[in-house]
Design a protein around this motif. Sequence first.
Motif, PDB file in Angstrom:
ATOM      1  N   UNK A   1       0.848  -1.198   0.000  1.00 58.73           N
ATOM      2  CA  UNK A   1       0.000   0.000   0.000  1.00 58.73           C
ATOM      3  C   UNK A   1       0.877   1.239   0.000  1.00 58.73           C
ATOM      4  N   UNK A   2       0.541   2.194  -0.842  1.00 58.18           N
ATOM      5  CA  UNK A   2       1.268   3.462  -0.866  1.00 58.18           C
ATOM      6  C   UNK A   2       0.350   4.585  -0.416  1.00 58.18           C
ATOM      7  N   UNK A   3       0.970   5.653  -0.070  1.00 57.86           N
ATOM      8  CA  UNK A   3       0.198   6.785   0.426  1.00 57.86           C
ATOM      9  C   UNK A   3       0.476   8.012  -0.398  1.00 57.86           C
ATOM     10  N   UNK A   4      -0.563   8.748  -0.706  1.00 58.94           N
ATOM     11  CA  UNK A   4      -0.412  10.051  -1.338  1.00 58.94           C
ATOM     12  C   UNK A   4      -0.921  11.094  -0.372  1.00 58.94           C
ATOM     13  N   UNK A 147      21.643  19.620  -0.603  1.00 58.33           N
ATOM     14  CA  UNK A 147      20.644  19.038  -1.503  1.00 58.33           C
ATOM     15  C   UNK A 147      20.839  17.534  -1.631  1.00 58.33           C
ATOM     16  N   UNK A 148      22.070  17.124  -1.749  1.00 61.09           N
ATOM     17  CA  UNK A 148      22.366  15.729  -2.037  1.00 61.09           C
ATOM     18  C   UNK A 148      22.347  14.860  -0.788  1.00 61.09           C
ATOM     19  N   UNK A 149      22.838  15.396   0.323  1.00 60.61           N
ATOM     20  CA  UNK A 149      22.987  14.607   1.539  1.00 60.61           C
ATOM     21  C   UNK A 149      21.948  14.908   2.607  1.00 60.61           C
ATOM     22  N   UNK A 150      21.660  16.190   2.832  1.00 60.69           N
ATOM     23  CA  UNK A 150      20.850  16.511   4.003  1.00 60.69           C
ATOM     24  C   UNK A 150      19.351  16.394   3.758  1.00 60.69           C
ATOM     25  N   UNK A 151      18.881  16.678   2.547  1.00 55.08           N
ATOM     26  CA  UNK A 151      17.440  16.551   2.282  1.00 55.08           C
ATOM     27  C   UNK A 151      16.960  15.118   2.477  1.00 55.08           C
ATOM     28  N   UNK A 152      17.629  14.102   1.876  1.00 50.98           N
ATOM     29  CA  UNK A 152      17.183  12.725   2.165  1.00 50.98           C
ATOM     30  C   UNK A 152      17.415  12.331   3.617  1.00 50.98           C
ATOM     31  N   UNK A 153      18.442  12.903   4.261  1.00 45.22           N
ATOM     32  CA  UNK A 153      18.670  12.608   5.668  1.00 45.22           C
ATOM     33  C   UNK A 153      17.530  13.144   6.524  1.00 45.22           C
ATOM     34  N   UNK A 154      16.996  14.322   6.180  1.00 40.84           N
ATOM     35  CA  UNK A 154      15.861  14.871   6.908  1.00 40.84           C
ATOM     36  C   UNK A 154      14.643  13.962   6.833  1.00 40.84           C
ATOM     37  N   UNK A 155      14.383  13.413   5.637  1.00 39.12           N
ATOM     38  CA  UNK A 155      13.260  12.480   5.489  1.00 39.12           C
ATOM     39  C   UNK A 155      13.492  11.219   6.310  1.00 39.12           C
ATOM     40  N   UNK A 156      14.722  10.689   6.282  1.00 41.80           N
ATOM     41  CA  UNK A 156      15.032   9.465   7.024  1.00 41.80           C
ATOM     42  C   UNK A 156      14.923   9.677   8.530  1.00 41.80           C
ATOM     43  N   UNK A 157      15.328  10.843   8.994  1.00 42.26           N
ATOM     44  CA  UNK A 157      15.253  11.147  10.433  1.00 42.26           C
ATOM     45  C   UNK A 157      13.801  11.174  10.906  1.00 42.26           C
ATOM     46  N   UNK A 158      12.943  11.871  10.162  1.00 43.90           N
ATOM     47  CA  UNK A 158      11.529  11.927  10.542  1.00 43.90           C
ATOM     48  C   UNK A 158      10.895  10.539  10.474  1.00 43.90           C
ATOM     49  N   UNK A 247       2.675   4.384   4.205  1.00 46.92           N
ATOM     50  CA  UNK A 247       3.271   3.805   3.009  1.00 46.92           C
ATOM     51  C   UNK A 247       4.053   2.537   3.292  1.00 46.92           C
ATOM     52  N   UNK A 248       4.642   1.978   2.244  1.00 45.01           N
ATOM     53  CA  UNK A 248       5.342   0.706   2.345  1.00 45.01           C
ATOM     54  C   UNK A 248       6.802   0.850   2.782  1.00 45.01           C
ATOM     55  N   UNK A 249       7.353   2.040   2.659  1.00 41.34           N
ATOM     56  CA  UNK A 249       8.774   2.220   2.992  1.00 41.34           C
ATOM     57  C   UNK A 249       9.006   1.982   4.479  1.00 41.34           C
ATOM     58  N   UNK A 250      10.008   1.199   4.789  1.00 38.89           N
ATOM     59  CA  UNK A 250      10.351   0.905   6.178  1.00 38.89           C
ATOM     60  C   UNK A 250      11.388   1.908   6.677  1.00 38.89           C
ATOM     61  N   UNK A 251      11.274   2.310   7.938  1.00 40.69           N
ATOM     62  CA  UNK A 251      12.258   3.263   8.477  1.00 40.69           C
ATOM     63  C   UNK A 251      13.665   2.689   8.439  1.00 40.69           C
ATOM     64  N   UNK A 252      14.585   3.532   8.043  1.00 43.42           N
ATOM     65  CA  UNK A 252      15.994   3.140   8.067  1.00 43.42           C
ATOM     66  C   UNK A 252      16.637   3.792   9.293  1.00 43.42           C
ATOM     67  N   UNK A 464       9.809  10.350  -3.888  1.00 44.51           N
ATOM     68  CA  UNK A 464       9.192   9.154  -4.478  1.00 44.51           C
ATOM     69  C   UNK A 464       9.613   7.869  -3.780  1.00 44.51           C
ATOM     70  N   UNK A 465      10.680   7.898  -3.001  1.00 43.08           N
ATOM     71  CA  UNK A 465      11.055   6.710  -2.233  1.00 43.08           C
ATOM     72  C   UNK A 465       9.993   6.366  -1.197  1.00 43.08           C
ATOM     73  N   UNK A 466       9.285   7.397  -0.743  1.00 41.33           N
ATOM     74  CA  UNK A 466       8.279   7.187   0.309  1.00 41.33           C
ATOM     75  C   UNK A 466       6.862   7.240  -0.247  1.00 41.33           C
ATOM     76  N   UNK A 467       6.614   8.139  -1.203  1.00 41.25           N
ATOM     77  CA  UNK A 467       5.313   8.243  -1.861  1.00 41.25           C
ATOM     78  C   UNK A 467       5.566   8.156  -3.359  1.00 41.25           C
TER      79      UNK A 467
END
Length: 515
Positions: A1-4, A147-158, A247-252, A464-467
Amino acid sequence: MTQSPAPAAQTSAFQRFLNTIERVGNLLPNPSTLFAFLAVVVVLLSWIFARMGVSVTHPATGQPVPVISLLNVEGLHRMLTQLVPNFVAFPPLGTVLACLVGIAVAERTGLITAGLRLIVLASPRRWLTPIVVFGGILSHSGADVGYVLFVPLGAAIFHAAGRHPLAGLAAAFAGVAGGFSANIVLSTIDALLAGITQAAAAVVRPGILVNPAANWYFLVAASVLITAVGTWVTHRFIEPRLGTYTGDAKPEPIKPLSADEKRGLRYTVTAVLGLTGLVLWGTLTEGGFLLDPKNPTFLASYFIRGLIFFIFFYGLIAGLAYGIGARTIRNDNDVIRGMDASVSAMGSYIVMAFFAAQFLAYFNWTNLGTVMAVKGAGVIKDLNLQGSPILLMMSLVIFTAVVNLVIGSASAKWTLLAPIFVPMFMLLGYSPELVQGAYRVGDSCTNIVTPLNQYFPLILGFASRYVPNTGIGTMLAMMVPYSLAFLVFWSLLLIAWIALGLPMGPGAGLTLPPI
């Protein structure tokens, strides 16, 4: 299941507006082509206005300043012989490359990434959002690493904290792009813009110096403001709209610092404290080796004059210390490869700088900048606006914010605008540092709401990794509240700053001192 995410209320008119911006932006040529074209336009305009006998009286000298044509034999000879000197002497070029070479070592060895992770991991949960926003602001010290490192890190942290990952991505993106000019430490963008400002200001006052710390006081205050406003927008608008992530993505899990990384950070702190102690000894003690005997003050010290060197040297020493401690540096080749990679990534900028240097030189040679500044100042005087710095600077903020929607590069925009606005406002008595500060407010706030941002597709990929299949509309619905809030509150800060008469940075007042 995905979430929008829940769809934002968007009218068809708003969608048409965004489509128009995208179409217009796609019609613009590459910045290098744009500056080449503008150089040709300057040559043609110089011939036309010279034939018309256009001239002004310089307000400082009282001497006539005519438009000088370059479309003649003398002009041709000047363009032929000054091609290389124009490029080599282009103020931002050496400054940016020198700073980048030093900071590249800190980035390549992993220091910047480890430092940001340490800040986030050591923070209480209630401080998670402000730390993510503030971490995005701090990431500017490593050029575009945020842009390359911290934006995806922010998503992973939350995500790891049980909160919606897109909220973390939005908060980090807001700090990195929306707070682009805010920072508590100096970076390459400070040196880059100061070089462009100095070149433009020299039209009115030859020999004037604009140092990279020209806006530092104002931007330190702005970093606190943007952190607070970004936190408020995330909690008040973004997370309620997104709801609970299903969504289906599991926390890292965020990996704790390894023993090597911790040792690298300890080495870094020791090296930076040692270097800072040396600087303080050279600037604050009587007869210090960094003081000018003719004017033994901190603002006149060789630390301020040689700030580019110290940005380079701090990045180099900190990166080397971390790399040795964390064992990410094995030999000198690792260091040089890091420098090579960063400079190689600047290839497009160097090409743009070549054409921008010719445009700026032609603009100055023809006296078009002086003529436009004097004429523009005259119009403003006729409108009785010269005594209203708040109105003038707010006009520049809004104008820059709009232009930023179609021309993303901060340096490209300022290279176009500085030769017009800096001299014009200087002739009204306002400092180039104030004009640059107003430009930086407008240049930052709309970075996050334009699909023409070169990193926008990358941010969509992270989302898109999460939604899956996250679109531009979804991203804009998240980022517009940040953009509007930053524009309003940052403008209010600038208004308050002007009203209180506070300096923009060390030795950088709001008005011009007498010659």
